[in-house]
Scaffold this active site. Structure first.
Site, PDB file in Angstrom:
ATOM      1  N   CYS A 104     -63.557  17.095 -18.624  1.00 49.78           N
ATOM      2  CA  CYS A 104     -64.555  18.124 -18.311  1.00 49.78           C
ATOM      3  C   CYS A 104     -65.975  17.646 -18.652  1.00 49.78           C
ATOM      4  CB  CYS A 104     -64.167  19.418 -19.008  1.00 49.78           C
ATOM      5  SG  CYS A 104     -64.906  20.845 -18.223  1.00 49.78           S
TER       6      CYS A 104
ATOM      7  N   HIS B 178     -58.415  20.473 -18.706  1.00 52.28           N
ATOM      8  CA  HIS B 178     -58.178  20.283 -20.151  1.00 52.28           C
ATOM      9  C   HIS B 178     -56.699  20.120 -20.497  1.00 52.28           C
ATOM     10  CE1 HIS B 178     -62.284  21.313 -21.492  1.00 52.28           C
ATOM     11  NE2 HIS B 178     -62.295  22.074 -20.420  1.00 52.28           N
TER      12      HIS B 178
ATOM     13  N   GLU C 182     -55.480  18.939 -23.063  1.00 56.63           N
ATOM     14  CA  GLU C 182     -55.297  19.174 -24.505  1.00 56.63           C
ATOM     15  C   GLU C 182     -55.046  20.643 -24.826  1.00 56.63           C
ATOM     16  OE1 GLU C 182     -58.015  18.594 -22.918  1.00 56.63           O
ATOM     17  OE2 GLU C 182     -59.652  19.831 -23.709  1.00 56.63           O
TER      18      GLU C 182
HETATM   19  N1  GLN Z   1     -69.796  23.212 -17.861  1.00 57.25           N
HETATM   20  C1  GLN Z   1     -69.795  22.228 -18.916  1.00 57.25           C
HETATM   21  C2  GLN Z   1     -70.872  21.170 -18.696  1.00 57.25           C
HETATM   22  O1  GLN Z   1     -71.429  21.112 -17.650  1.00 57.25           O
HETATM   23  C3  GLN Z   1     -68.441  21.568 -19.038  1.00 57.25           C
HETATM   24  C4  GLN Z   1     -67.406  22.591 -19.435  1.00 57.25           C
HETATM   25  C5  GLN Z   1     -66.267  22.050 -20.244  1.00 57.25           C
HETATM   26  O2  GLN Z   1     -66.322  20.934 -20.779  1.00 57.25           O
HETATM   27  N2  GLN Z   1     -65.256  22.860 -20.411  1.00 57.25           N
HETATM   28  O3  GLN Z   1     -71.118  20.412 -19.583  1.00 57.25           O
END
Ligand code: GLN
Length: 193
Positions: free
Chosen positions: A80, A172, A174
């Site tokens: 992410c 995710h 995890e």
């Molecule tokens: N929206 C976040 C970003 O742009 C990422 C979200 C996440 O890591 N769950 O950094």
């Protein structure tokens, strides 16, 4: 084989990553300083807020150490926000990034209505059926360069990519009890050692 996985512990859900690796009997340690990064066999960059993690990386001079780890051929996995930090290009943003992976990402790409959702994903290289993927204000990949493999899409959107020893997931792993993505990363480490 004993491997030491560092989890970048500046901000975000690093504790969940550490716990997920501990369940696999793998030593995962929080890392914050360049010298700690350089002692690891591999690194995980967790989810969180990519602008915050990027600013802290800049402040603590972590970019050089992480790039050096990559240069040594040691695997790095970003989830992410971690995917965003690995990307060479971020649509519409000049925020700090490592830029190690030849991809373009779009942040918060699934829109406000679907801030968070779960989906079943078939992932190339993972046996035993689809993975349950948790997306939280997730990015997706809008461009892949040469040498970047697409391992999964959600609908038509690219959400897992691999380029050599770099792995990036928009969701995710995890946060679920399915450890196949962790196991995939551990196999990358074993091949690199
Ligand atoms: N929206 C976040 C970003 O742009 C990422 C979200 C996440 O890591 N769950 O950094």
């Amino acid at each position: 084989m004993s491997r030491r996985v560092g989890v970048l512990a500046l901000q975000g859900d690093f504790a969940e990553h550490i716990r997920a690796f501990a369940d696999l009997d793998c030593e995962a340690v929080p890392v914050k300083r360049p010298e700690e990064v350089l002692k690891c066999d591999a690194l995980v960059i967790p989810g969180g807020e990519s602008t915050t993690i990027g600013k802290l990386c800049e402040r603590f001079h972590l970019g050089e150490a992480i790039t050096e780890l990559h240069r040594r051929g040691q695997p790095i996995w970003g989830t992410c926000a971690g995917m965003i930090l690995l990307a060479k290009e971020i649509n519409g943003s000049d925020q700090w990034r490592l830029g190690l992976m030849d991809i373009t990402v779009q942040r918060n790409a699934f829109g406000r209505q679907v801030d968070s959702f779960e989906a079943e994903l078939s992932v190339a290289g993972l046996a035993d059926g689809p993975v349950r993927a948790v997306f939280i204000r997730a990015p997706f990949v809008t461009r892949v360069g040469e040498g970047v493999e697409v391992l999964a899409r959600f609908e038509d959107k690219i959400v897992i990519v691999r380029q050599g020893n770099l792995l990036a997931t928009a969701f995710h792993p995890e946060l679920t009890s399915d450890s196949r993505v962790q196991q995939y990363f551990l196999d990358m480490i074993d091949q690199a050692l």
